[in-house]
Design a protein around this motif. Structure first.
Motif, PDB file in Angstrom:
ATOM      1  N   ARG A 190      -8.393   1.789   1.594  1.00 49.39           N
ATOM      2  CA  ARG A 190      -8.224   2.481   2.870  1.00 49.39           C
ATOM      3  C   ARG A 190      -8.527   1.541   4.035  1.00 49.39           C
ATOM      4  NH1 ARG A 190     -11.099   6.368   1.604  1.00 49.39           N
ATOM      5  NH2 ARG A 190     -13.068   5.841   2.645  1.00 49.39           N
ATOM      6  N   TYR A 246       0.838  -1.202   0.000  1.00 47.14           N
ATOM      7  CA  TYR A 246       0.000   0.000   0.000  1.00 47.14           C
ATOM      8  C   TYR A 246       0.875   1.254   0.000  1.00 47.14           C
ATOM      9  CZ  TYR A 246      -3.338   3.543   1.467  1.00 47.14           C
ATOM     10  OH  TYR A 246      -4.102   4.686   1.551  1.00 47.14           O
ATOM     11  N   ASP A 289      -6.809   9.935  -1.961  1.00 48.21           N
ATOM     12  CA  ASP A 289      -7.717   8.905  -1.457  1.00 48.21           C
ATOM     13  C   ASP A 289      -7.714   7.733  -2.430  1.00 48.21           C
ATOM     14  OD1 ASP A 289      -9.681   7.374  -0.358  1.00 48.21           O
ATOM     15  OD2 ASP A 289     -11.280   8.878  -0.498  1.00 48.21           O
ATOM     16  N   HIS A 324       0.714   4.386  -2.640  1.00 49.05           N
ATOM     17  CA  HIS A 324      -0.082   5.487  -2.090  1.00 49.05           C
ATOM     18  C   HIS A 324       0.667   6.814  -2.180  1.00 49.05           C
ATOM     19  CE1 HIS A 324      -2.758   7.760   0.458  1.00 49.05           C
ATOM     20  NE2 HIS A 324      -1.759   8.064   1.246  1.00 49.05           N
ATOM     21  N   ARG A 376      -5.607  -0.787   4.531  1.00 47.99           N
ATOM     22  CA  ARG A 376      -4.496  -0.082   5.182  1.00 47.99           C
ATOM     23  C   ARG A 376      -4.733   0.036   6.690  1.00 47.99           C
ATOM     24  NH1 ARG A 376      -2.531   4.183   8.505  1.00 47.99           N
ATOM     25  NH2 ARG A 376      -0.668   5.120   7.548  1.00 47.99           N
ATOM     26  N   GLU A 377      -5.916   0.467   7.061  1.00 47.75           N
ATOM     27  CA  GLU A 377      -6.225   0.643   8.479  1.00 47.75           C
ATOM     28  C   GLU A 377      -6.207  -0.684   9.216  1.00 47.75           C
ATOM     29  OE1 GLU A 377      -9.966   2.608   8.329  1.00 47.75           O
ATOM     30  OE2 GLU A 377      -9.118   4.556   7.768  1.00 47.75           O
TER      31      GLU A 377
END
Length: 230
Positions: A94, A79, A88, A83, A97-98
């Motif tokens: 997303r 990622y 975004d 990125h 990633r989190e």
């Protein structure tokens, strides 16, 4: 959709190495049996997202979900390679990633015992590592593990050549094991990885009061070469 046929202008540079795998999927007579290595799964998901290859997007989504708990560092490293800070990448990426950051925090030391996962963690941009190492829920047996990791990360970063006209080309040289080249590739999308302030900030993640006496002695011995005098 992007116009033109030059995919090098459409796909992030970090995704170029996985494009042949995407072609293999597209022309496969058995897409349901398509296998992708964990080291390319998220890159292929990004390619599928950009090019609108729904079947590949779904296949990589299932691949990532099935192995998420064991490959979170690899996914996070991929990622960070594509990125661009301030942009975004969409809800799906997303969320990955989190979730990867959360899992790395929960399983940090176990991941360090796996050579492939440790290498992926060492490739992460300094600011992402700071986010992980500063987390109060970071799982480590002792603070010595944090010291050793930060030291290894900064020594690896210091071994990279200075950026220059020829340092980003595909033919640039790398160390015998290729680790320096891989770290460079991981940082191309986040130029701040080479910011000395970000690198030095990793030392702030070490809780010095909790180091063992032997590790603290090592830190003092290394002070003149790797630590800023304080």
């Amino acid at each position: 959709p992007a116009t033109g046929s030059d995919l090098t202008e459409v796909l992030p540079l970090s995704c170029h190495g996985a494009f042949e795998d995407a072609l293999d999927f597209m022309y496969s007579e058995n897409q349901a049996g398509f296998e992708a290595p964990a080291s390319k799964a998220l890159l292929l998901l990004k390619i599928a997202d950009i090019l609108g290859i729904g079947g590949l997007f779904d296949a990589m989504g299932r691949r990532i979900e099935a192995a998420f708990s064991d490959t979170a560092p690899l996914l996070l490293e991929q990622y960070c390679r594509f990125h661009i800070p301030g942009t975004d990448d969409g809800a799906a990426l997303r969320q990955i990633r989190e979730g990867a950051v959360e899992l790395v925090v929960q399983k940090f030391q176990p991941f360090l015992t796996n050579a492939e996962m440790k290498t992926a963690l060492l490739r992460l941009p300094a600011r992402v590592l700071t986010e992980i190492l500063d987390n109060d829920d970071l799982l480590v047996a002792s603070e010595d593990a944090i010291f050793d990791f930060v030291l290894a990360r900064l020594q690896l970063a210091d071994s990279l050549p200075e950026p220059g006209p020829s340092s980003s080309g595909e033919g640039s040289s790398s160390g015998s094991d290729g680790s320096d080249k891989l770290l460079k590739e991981a940082s191309e999308a986040d130029q701040e990885i080479s910011d000395p302030d970000d690198e030095e900030a990793l030392w702030d993640c070490v809780r010095w009061a909790h180091l063992s006496s032997s590790k603290f002695a090592q830190a003092l011995a290394l002070g003149r070469t790797v630590l800023n005098p304080e």
